[in-house]
Design a protein around this motif. Sequence first.
Motif, PDB file in Angstrom:
ATOM      1  N   PRO A   1       0.821  -1.219   0.000  1.00  0.00           N
ATOM      2  CA  PRO A   1       0.000   0.000   0.000  1.00  0.00           C
ATOM      3  C   PRO A   1       0.856   1.271   0.000  1.00  0.00           C
ATOM      4  CG  PRO A   1      -0.880  -1.583   1.561  1.00  0.00           C
ATOM      5  CD  PRO A   1       0.447  -2.131   1.086  1.00  0.00           C
ATOM      6  N   LEU A   2       0.319   2.327  -0.595  1.00  0.00           N
ATOM      7  CA  LEU A   2       1.055   3.580  -0.750  1.00  0.00           C
ATOM      8  C   LEU A   2       1.533   4.147   0.586  1.00  0.00           C
ATOM      9  CD1 LEU A   2       2.079   5.763  -2.661  1.00  0.00           C
ATOM     10  CD2 LEU A   2      -0.161   6.862  -2.496  1.00  0.00           C
ATOM     11  N   ASN A   3       0.707   4.068   1.627  1.00  0.00           N
ATOM     12  CA  ASN A   3       1.142   4.625   2.913  1.00  0.00           C
ATOM     13  C   ASN A   3       2.337   3.854   3.480  1.00  0.00           C
ATOM     14  OD1 ASN A   3      -0.295   2.338   3.695  1.00  0.00           O
ATOM     15  ND2 ASN A   3      -1.683   3.417   5.060  1.00  0.00           N
ATOM     16  N   GLN A   4       2.391   2.543   3.258  1.00  0.00           N
ATOM     17  CA  GLN A   4       3.548   1.754   3.700  1.00  0.00           C
ATOM     18  C   GLN A   4       4.774   2.092   2.854  1.00  0.00           C
ATOM     19  OE1 GLN A   4       2.732  -2.460   4.093  1.00  0.00           O
ATOM     20  NE2 GLN A   4       0.707  -2.069   4.966  1.00  0.00           N
ATOM     21  N   PHE A   5       4.577   2.236   1.555  1.00  0.00           N
ATOM     22  CA  PHE A   5       5.695   2.584   0.673  1.00  0.00           C
ATOM     23  C   PHE A   5       6.255   3.961   1.045  1.00  0.00           C
ATOM     24  CE2 PHE A   5       7.692   4.172  -3.201  1.00  0.00           C
ATOM     25  CZ  PHE A   5       8.530   3.105  -3.497  1.00  0.00           C
ATOM     26  N   GLY A   6       5.354   4.917   1.307  1.00  0.00           N
ATOM     27  CA  GLY A   6       5.798   6.252   1.720  1.00  0.00           C
ATOM     28  C   GLY A   6       6.610   6.202   2.994  1.00  0.00           C
ATOM     29  N   ALA A   7       6.169   5.390   3.939  1.00  0.00           N
ATOM     30  CA  ALA A   7       6.914   5.241   5.192  1.00  0.00           C
ATOM     31  C   ALA A   7       8.298   4.652   4.924  1.00  0.00           C
ATOM     32  CB  ALA A   7       6.135   4.378   6.178  1.00  0.00           C
ATOM     33  N   LEU A   8       8.372   3.646   4.062  1.00  0.00           N
ATOM     34  CA  LEU A   8       9.682   3.067   3.716  1.00  0.00           C
ATOM     35  C   LEU A   8      10.607   4.122   3.109  1.00  0.00           C
ATOM     36  CD1 LEU A   8       8.888  -0.440   2.131  1.00  0.00           C
ATOM     37  CD2 LEU A   8       9.745   0.060   4.440  1.00  0.00           C
ATOM     38  N   MET A   9      10.057   4.975   2.244  1.00  0.00           N
ATOM     39  CA  MET A   9      10.868   6.016   1.620  1.00  0.00           C
ATOM     40  C   MET A   9      11.406   6.995   2.661  1.00  0.00           C
ATOM     41  SD  MET A   9      11.248   5.553  -1.616  1.00  0.00           S
ATOM     42  CE  MET A   9      11.878   7.161  -2.043  1.00  0.00           C
TER      43      MET A   9
ATOM     44  N   PHE B   1      14.120   5.346   4.622  1.00  0.00           N
ATOM     45  CA  PHE B   1      15.327   5.256   3.802  1.00  0.00           C
ATOM     46  C   PHE B   1      16.083   6.589   3.764  1.00  0.00           C
ATOM     47  CE2 PHE B   1      17.278   5.919  -0.401  1.00  0.00           C
ATOM     48  CZ  PHE B   1      18.250   4.938  -0.354  1.00  0.00           C
ATOM     49  N   THR B   2      15.347   7.694   3.642  1.00  0.00           N
ATOM     50  CA  THR B   2      16.010   8.986   3.446  1.00  0.00           C
ATOM     51  C   THR B   2      16.454   9.663   4.738  1.00  0.00           C
ATOM     52  OG1 THR B   2      13.892  10.158   3.376  1.00  0.00           O
ATOM     53  CG2 THR B   2      14.825   9.462   1.270  1.00  0.00           C
TER      54      THR B   2
ATOM     55  N   VAL C   1      13.523   3.895  17.443  1.00  0.00           N
ATOM     56  CA  VAL C   1      14.099   4.235  16.145  1.00  0.00           C
ATOM     57  C   VAL C   1      13.653   3.163  15.150  1.00  0.00           C
ATOM     58  CG1 VAL C   1      16.244   4.553  14.863  1.00  0.00           C
ATOM     59  CG2 VAL C   1      16.068   5.379  17.212  1.00  0.00           C
ATOM     60  N   ILE C   2      13.182   3.616  14.001  1.00  0.00           N
ATOM     61  CA  ILE C   2      12.706   2.708  12.963  1.00  0.00           C
ATOM     62  C   ILE C   2      13.769   2.637  11.870  1.00  0.00           C
ATOM     63  CG2 ILE C   2      10.808   2.185  11.390  1.00  0.00           C
ATOM     64  CD1 ILE C   2       9.968   2.529  14.369  1.00  0.00           C
ATOM     65  N   THR C   3      14.142   1.411  11.498  1.00  0.00           N
ATOM     66  CA  THR C   3      15.136   1.230  10.441  1.00  0.00           C
ATOM     67  C   THR C   3      14.643   0.199   9.430  1.00  0.00           C
ATOM     68  OG1 THR C   3      16.271  -0.440  11.765  1.00  0.00           O
ATOM     69  CG2 THR C   3      17.119   1.820  11.909  1.00  0.00           C
ATOM     70  N   LEU C   4      15.164   0.312   8.225  1.00  0.00           N
ATOM     71  CA  LEU C   4      14.837  -0.650   7.172  1.00  0.00           C
ATOM     72  C   LEU C   4      15.534  -1.972   7.424  1.00  0.00           C
ATOM     73  CD1 LEU C   4      15.205   1.313   3.798  1.00  0.00           C
ATOM     74  CD2 LEU C   4      13.106   0.472   4.826  1.00  0.00           C
ATOM     75  N   THR C   5      14.869  -3.037   7.069  1.00  0.00           N
ATOM     76  CA  THR C   5      15.500  -4.357   7.043  1.00  0.00           C
ATOM     77  C   THR C   5      15.909  -4.619   5.593  1.00  0.00           C
ATOM     78  OG1 THR C   5      13.441  -5.489   6.549  1.00  0.00           O
ATOM     79  CG2 THR C   5      13.998  -5.185   8.897  1.00  0.00           C
ATOM     80  N   PRO C   6      16.670  -5.666   5.343  1.00  0.00           N
ATOM     81  CA  PRO C   6      16.973  -6.006   3.949  1.00  0.00           C
ATOM     82  C   PRO C   6      15.711  -6.213   3.104  1.00  0.00           C
ATOM     83  CG  PRO C   6      18.482  -7.156   5.408  1.00  0.00           C
ATOM     84  CD  PRO C   6      17.454  -6.493   6.290  1.00  0.00           C
TER      85      PRO C   6
END
Length: 145
Positions: free
Chosen positions: A33-41, A44-45, A91-96
Motif C-alpha cells: 500500500p502507498l502509505n507503507q511505501f511512503g513510510a519506507l521512503m 530510507f532517506t 528508532v525505525i530502520t529498514l531491514t533487507p
Amino acid sequence: MNNLSTPNVSQKFIETLILIHNNFYRQTKLPIPLNQFGALMVIFTEESVSITDISHILNISKQQMTTVIDKLVCNGMVQKAPDPHDRRRSVITLTPAGQKILDDQNERVRQLFNQHIQQLNEDETAQLSDSILTFNQLLEKMFIN
C-alpha cells in the motif's frame, strides 16, 4: 514578468514533478500500500527516524502511522529498536526486505525509463542526460545551508 520569474520557474518545476509521477511512478504497480511505501521512503532517506517523525513528514496522524509501522514490522520490512539517547522513543530502520522493496521499485522505474528513452536519438539522449545532471546540481545548491 519575464519567462524566468520565480512563479514561472516554480510552475515548471511542478509540471516536471507531475510528468515524472504520471509517466513513471503511476505506470508501475507498488507491491505494498502507498502509505507503507511512503513510510519506507522516509525511513530510507532519514538517518534516525521515529514514528512521530514519519507521521510529521507524511502528514499522517501518529495513530495511523503506528498501524502502518506495525504492519511493516510484521512483514519484516522495518524494525523498531529503542533509541539509545531517549528511552521513550523507538528508532525505525529498514531491514533487507524493506530495502529490497525500494530497490525493486527503483528498478521498475529505471526499466520503464530505459524503455522510453529509446525513442530519443543520440543527441537528444545526451541533452536529456546533461539537463538532468544540471537540474540535480541546481536543486542541491538551492538547499545548501
